[in-house]
Structure formats: structure tokens, C-alpha cells
Design a protein around this motif. Structure first.
Motif, PDB file in Angstrom:
ATOM      1  N   LEU A  78      32.212  11.380  24.931  1.00 56.24           N
ATOM      2  CA  LEU A  78      32.145  11.811  23.756  1.00 56.24           C
ATOM      3  C   LEU A  78      30.681  12.831  23.353  1.00 56.24           C
ATOM      4  N   LEU A  79      29.591  12.128  24.228  1.00 56.85           N
ATOM      5  CA  LEU A  79      28.436  12.763  24.356  1.00 56.85           C
ATOM      6  C   LEU A  79      28.540  14.455  24.983  1.00 56.85           C
ATOM      7  N   ASN A  80      29.526  14.391  25.807  1.00 59.40           N
ATOM      8  CA  ASN A  80      29.643  15.663  26.343  1.00 59.40           C
ATOM      9  C   ASN A  80      30.159  16.748  25.265  1.00 59.40           C
ATOM     10  N   ARG A  81      31.272  16.263  24.457  1.00 61.08           N
ATOM     11  CA  ARG A  81      31.794  16.773  23.446  1.00 61.08           C
ATOM     12  C   ARG A  81      30.874  17.097  22.214  1.00 61.08           C
ATOM     13  N   VAL A  82      29.768  16.434  21.952  1.00 61.27           N
ATOM     14  CA  VAL A  82      29.064  16.753  20.684  1.00 61.27           C
ATOM     15  C   VAL A  82      27.671  17.027  21.268  1.00 61.27           C
ATOM     16  N   ALA A  83      27.335  17.488  22.319  1.00 62.38           N
ATOM     17  CA  ALA A  83      25.858  17.745  22.833  1.00 62.38           C
ATOM     18  C   ALA A  83      25.386  18.584  21.609  1.00 62.38           C
ATOM     19  N   ASP A  84      25.992  19.587  21.052  1.00 66.66           N
ATOM     20  CA  ASP A  84      25.382  20.539  20.117  1.00 66.66           C
ATOM     21  C   ASP A  84      25.035  20.000  18.699  1.00 66.66           C
ATOM     22  N   ARG A  85      25.715  18.907  18.383  1.00 67.11           N
ATOM     23  CA  ARG A  85      25.442  18.319  17.332  1.00 67.11           C
ATOM     24  C   ARG A  85      24.292  17.049  17.068  1.00 67.11           C
ATOM     25  N   GLN A  86      23.339  17.287  18.138  1.00 69.91           N
ATOM     26  CA  GLN A  86      22.127  16.401  17.936  1.00 69.91           C
ATOM     27  C   GLN A  86      21.384  16.983  16.788  1.00 69.91           C
ATOM     28  N   PRO A  87      20.763  15.990  16.025  1.00 68.84           N
ATOM     29  CA  PRO A  87      19.879  16.082  14.912  1.00 68.84           C
ATOM     30  C   PRO A  87      18.720  16.673  15.335  1.00 68.84           C
ATOM     31  N   SER A  88      18.208  17.797  14.490  1.00 66.19           N
ATOM     32  CA  SER A  88      16.854  18.339  14.576  1.00 66.19           C
ATOM     33  C   SER A  88      15.715  17.305  14.690  1.00 66.19           C
ATOM     34  N   GLY A  89      14.700  17.495  15.310  1.00 67.24           N
ATOM     35  CA  GLY A  89      13.527  16.929  15.267  1.00 67.24           C
ATOM     36  C   GLY A  89      12.686  17.221  13.899  1.00 67.24           C
ATOM     37  N   GLY A  90      11.394  16.609  13.810  1.00 65.46           N
ATOM     38  CA  GLY A  90      10.717  16.912  12.530  1.00 65.46           C
ATOM     39  C   GLY A  90      10.569  15.706  11.605  1.00 65.46           C
TER      40      GLY A  90
ATOM     41  N   PRO B  48       0.766  -1.212   0.042  1.00 63.78           N
ATOM     42  CA  PRO B  48       0.001  -0.065   0.012  1.00 63.78           C
ATOM     43  C   PRO B  48       0.905   1.347   0.098  1.00 63.78           C
ATOM     44  N   GLU B  49       0.566   2.526  -0.429  1.00 66.64           N
ATOM     45  CA  GLU B  49       1.072   3.450  -0.397  1.00 66.64           C
ATOM     46  C   GLU B  49       1.471   4.047   0.848  1.00 66.64           C
ATOM     47  N   ALA B  50       2.589   4.599   0.907  1.00 70.74           N
ATOM     48  CA  ALA B  50       3.395   4.755   2.254  1.00 70.74           C
ATOM     49  C   ALA B  50       3.487   6.273   2.230  1.00 70.74           C
ATOM     50  N   PRO B  51       3.435   7.017   3.434  1.00 74.56           N
ATOM     51  CA  PRO B  51       3.826   8.301   3.396  1.00 74.56           C
ATOM     52  C   PRO B  51       5.218   8.460   2.933  1.00 74.56           C
ATOM     53  N   ASP B  52       5.432   9.866   2.283  1.00 74.65           N
ATOM     54  CA  ASP B  52       6.554  10.192   1.856  1.00 74.65           C
ATOM     55  C   ASP B  52       7.652  10.736   2.835  1.00 74.65           C
ATOM     56  N   ARG B  53       6.947  11.168   4.013  1.00 81.09           N
ATOM     57  CA  ARG B  53       7.905  11.795   5.023  1.00 81.09           C
ATOM     58  C   ARG B  53       7.416  11.256   6.482  1.00 81.09           C
ATOM     59  N   LEU B  54       8.447  11.058   7.336  1.00 77.95           N
ATOM     60  CA  LEU B  54       7.963  10.429   8.557  1.00 77.95           C
ATOM     61  C   LEU B  54       8.814  11.408   9.862  1.00 77.95           C
ATOM     62  N   PRO B  55       8.138  11.350  10.667  1.00 85.57           N
ATOM     63  CA  PRO B  55       8.700  12.030  12.085  1.00 85.57           C
ATOM     64  C   PRO B  55       9.886  11.284  12.357  1.00 85.57           C
ATOM     65  N   ASP B  56      10.719  12.095  12.838  1.00 84.26           N
ATOM     66  CA  ASP B  56      12.081  11.694  13.474  1.00 84.26           C
ATOM     67  C   ASP B  56      12.318  12.193  14.770  1.00 84.26           C
ATOM     68  N   CYS B  57      12.431  11.669  15.954  1.00 88.21           N
ATOM     69  CA  CYS B  57      12.821  12.502  17.119  1.00 88.21           C
ATOM     70  C   CYS B  57      14.152  11.872  17.649  1.00 88.21           C
ATOM     71  N   PRO B  58      15.265  12.280  17.399  1.00 88.02           N
ATOM     72  CA  PRO B  58      16.525  11.833  17.893  1.00 88.02           C
ATOM     73  C   PRO B  58      16.769  11.699  19.492  1.00 88.02           C
ATOM     74  N   THR B  59      17.157  10.871  19.875  1.00 87.27           N
ATOM     75  CA  THR B  59      17.435  10.817  21.374  1.00 87.27           C
ATOM     76  C   THR B  59      18.275  11.851  21.855  1.00 87.27           C
ATOM     77  N   SER B  60      17.815  12.503  22.823  1.00 85.16           N
ATOM     78  CA  SER B  60      18.489  13.753  23.398  1.00 85.16           C
ATOM     79  C   SER B  60      19.519  13.302  24.183  1.00 85.16           C
ATOM     80  N   THR B  61      20.894  14.280  24.280  1.00 86.90           N
ATOM     81  CA  THR B  61      21.836  14.023  25.063  1.00 86.90           C
ATOM     82  C   THR B  61      21.431  13.689  26.330  1.00 86.90           C
ATOM     83  N   GLY B  62      20.691  14.275  27.187  1.00 86.31           N
ATOM     84  CA  GLY B  62      20.439  13.875  28.419  1.00 86.31           C
ATOM     85  C   GLY B  62      19.729  12.771  28.600  1.00 86.31           C
ATOM     86  N   GLU B  63      18.766  12.345  27.853  1.00 87.38           N
ATOM     87  CA  GLU B  63      18.026  10.878  27.687  1.00 87.38           C
ATOM     88  C   GLU B  63      19.370  10.093  27.649  1.00 87.38           C
TER      89      GLU B  63
END
Length: 342
Positions: A186-198, A137-152
Motif C-alpha cells: 500500500l505504501l508503494n501505491r500511495v507514496a505521493d499522498r504523504q501529507p505536507s509538513g508545516g 495556560p494559553e496554548a499555541p494555536d498552531r503546531l508543527p506536524d512532520c508526517p512519517t515519510s514513506t522511506g522511513e
């Protein structure tokens, strides 16, 4: 009843249930992470038998209905056997089993493939995505993505660090504590690189786990003979599946280094069959890397489910994510290259 007699009895019951004839041989296949698998030889041929452990029966039956349609689109897939009642699953002692004809080929690693075979693997993935879109069946062309946060991610890592700390002296726990500490740093070093949601796209029906244990290759012609284990068939981002596949196939398990030349060939092969943009591939690569940085699913299986089958992946993922961190620009160049890098 001794264990080997139980195995013989099980083999005979499965063969009878699917009408496969008298069992001549029955051999457990050691490869495989989630399900138990066997090779069965009977008077009517050779078969692959799987015990379901990772997906509910209803999901597997739905997948089995799709496979004949893919075969008609020239996608190399195993066709499920059926019982007299037309069911592709057989229940025995509260366990579920399925069977299919044995598919020829070998499970090769990415470094075993010459460049043209890497491109062919990419082309097969492209053909597969097109075929799935045609039969499902036809599938949605876009999907929501909620990357895991640094804190989580930090909370989860600390939880498992404490679990490992309670069993000092166990080799896995000792190694896990060191790996967890490296990821926390590593997570402390790259906390600002978390991908955006959407939303991300393009999306559509995908296999979900196109790793070497699920692909059979003709060792002489390096042609894909079969795509196995369809339990994770679902709607996902196409770029996400392509990047995940490339980084699993073409990672040096000893060092975590990616074979960028083979990745470039693989992507070119896919793009010969389907269009996907540089921006989509780079975005999917960043999200894949972030999943590696924040991922704890192997620790969940080990500590919460007492399943050690995926333990080694926690450490190999750690090697890959750190190598990738140091070479992110060249990885993106390989993913978006229109010609082989020199």
C-alpha cells in the motif's frame, strides 16, 4: 507469599495510604491497555485504583491538579483521592498507585449508541475542549506536524518483518508478516499522498485518548457519565482529536468499516459546541489515515518492549486503513456533513 495474599496485602496498604477504610472487596478490572486497574470496595464506598505504568508520577500529579477545575466546569471527571500528606499518588515497593471514587456507567461501543447519543458524545468533546482552554495556560494555536515519510515507514516495516521472520510458527509473527507485506504494498501505491509538513491548527489542550475504554456511558440514558484516564493531556490539534475519536468509536472491528452516519452525528454534536472548518477536518482525516498507514507503534511494543497488550490493534488498524483507502471520499463527506447522510 501466594499471589492472592499479595493482592490482599496490596489492597489493604492502598486503602490505608489513602484513608479509604477497611477493604471489603478487591477486584482486578480486565479492560485497559496501558495500566493495571482494580475496583475496591471499603467501608466508606467504592473506588477505582490504578497502577501507573505508562506515565511518570510528576506528569500524573500535574493532571490530578487539573481535574477538580474541570469538575467545576461541569465536565464529568473522577476526582483523585489524597494521602494524609496531600499527595494524589502512593508509592509502594517502587510502584505508584492512585485512587478515585468509582464512577457509574458502562464502556459501550459506538454501534451501541443511538444517533442522539453520538451527537451528545460530540457535544461533550466540544465542551471539554472549551473547559480545558479555560482552566489551563494559553496554548499555541498552531503546531508543527512532520508526517512519517514513506522511506522511513518502509525501513521500520522491514525491520519488524525481519523480527517476525525469525520466529516462524508463532501465530502473531505469521499474521504480522502478512500485515506488514500488505502495508508495504500500500505504501508503494500511495507514496505521493504523504501529507505536507508545516503547521496545523487550530490547536489547544486535549484529552489525547477519548476511546471507549476511557468513557463511561449511562446505558439507559446514553449520557456520558465520566471521562477517565487523563495521562495524555497535552496540546494537540482539535481536529486531530475529533477525527481520531470518531474513527475509534465508529469502526466495525470485524470489517474495518466506518459507520459514516454515526460519525456525521458525532461531528454535528461537536460543531454545536465549537467551530471547526471542513478543511481542517478533511486535513486531519488525511493525516490520521497516513498515521495508520505508516504506524508501527504496536510492533515496537511487541518486539522491543515484550508487551502484547496492543497486538490486536495492529491488525484492526490495518483493516480500517484499507477500508478507508477505498472510501476516502465518503469518509470526508461524513466528516463535513451538516445533516445526516441518507
Amino acid at each position: 507469599m501466594p499471589g492472592d495474599m499479595l493482592e490482599v496485602s496490596l489492597a489493604a496498604e492502598i486503602a490505608a495510604g489513602f484513608g479509604l477504610g477497611t477493604v471489603l472487596s478487591w477486584q482486578r478490572i480486565p479492560q485497559g491497555l496501558m495500566n493495571a486497574n482494580w475496583r475496591m470496595t471499603t467501608g466508606t464506598g467504592r473506588y477505582a485504583v490504578k497502577q501507573l505504568r505508562d506515565r511518570p508520577p510528576a506528569t500524573v500529579r500535574e493532571v490530578h491538579r487539573v481535574l477538580p477545575q474541570l469538575a467545576m466546569k461541569d465536565i464529568p471527571v473522577p476526582l483523585p483521592c489524597s494521602t494524609e500528606q496531600g499527595d494524589t499518588l502512593l508509592g509502594i515497593n517502587n510502584e505508584w498507585y492512585c485512587a478515585s471514587g468509582w464512577m457509574p456507567g458502562a464502556h459501550l461501543n459506538g454501534h451501541d449508541l443511538p444517533m442522539d447519543a453520538c451527537a451528545e458524545l460530540g457535544a461533550v468533546c466540544g465542551r471539554l475542549h472549551t473547559a480545558l482552554a479555560a482552566v489551563l495556560p494559553e496554548a499555541p494555536d498552531r503546531l508543527p506536524d512532520c508526517p512519517t515519510s514513506t522511506g522511513e515507514a518502509q525501513v521500520r516495516l522491514e525491520h519488524y518483518a525481519q523480527a517476525a521472520g525469525r520466529r516462524a510458527g508463532d501465530r502473531f509473527d505469521d499474521l504480522a508478516r502478512r500485515e506488514i507485506q500488505q502495508r508495504q504494498i500500500l505504501l508503494n501505491r500511495v507514496a505521493d499522498r504523504q501529507p505536507s509538513g508545516g503547521e496545523v491548527g487550530p490547536a489547544g489542550w486535549t484529552h489525547g485518548d477519548l476511546q471507549p475504554l476511557n468513557i463511561l456511558v449511562d446505558p439507559s440514558a446514553t449520557r456520558v457519565n465520566a471521562i477517565l484516564d487523563w495521562d495524555r493531556l497535552d496540546v494537540r490539534g482539535y481536529a486531530a482529536e475529533i477525527v481520531r475519536t470518531a474513527t475509534i468509536w465508529f469502526t466495525d472491528t470485524g470489517t474495518g468499516a466506518l459507520d459514516l452516519e454515526r460519525i456525521a452525528a458525532f461531528i454535528r454534536g461537536y460543531r454545536a459546541r465549537r467551530s471547526i472548518s471542513d478543511a481542517q477536518l478533511v486535513d486531519a482525516a488525511h493525516r490520521r489515515w497516513w498515521d495508520l498507514v505508516t504506524g508501527t507503534w504496536q510492533l515496537h511494543r511487541h518486539y522491543e518492549q515484550q508487551d502484547r497488550g496492543c497486538d490486536y490493534l495492529f491488525f484492526s488498524d490495518g483493516q480500517l486503513l484499507r477500508w478507508w483507502f477505498d472510501h476516502s471520499d465518503t469518509v470526508n463527506e461524513a466528516l463535513t456533513a451538516s445533516t445526516l447522510p441518507h
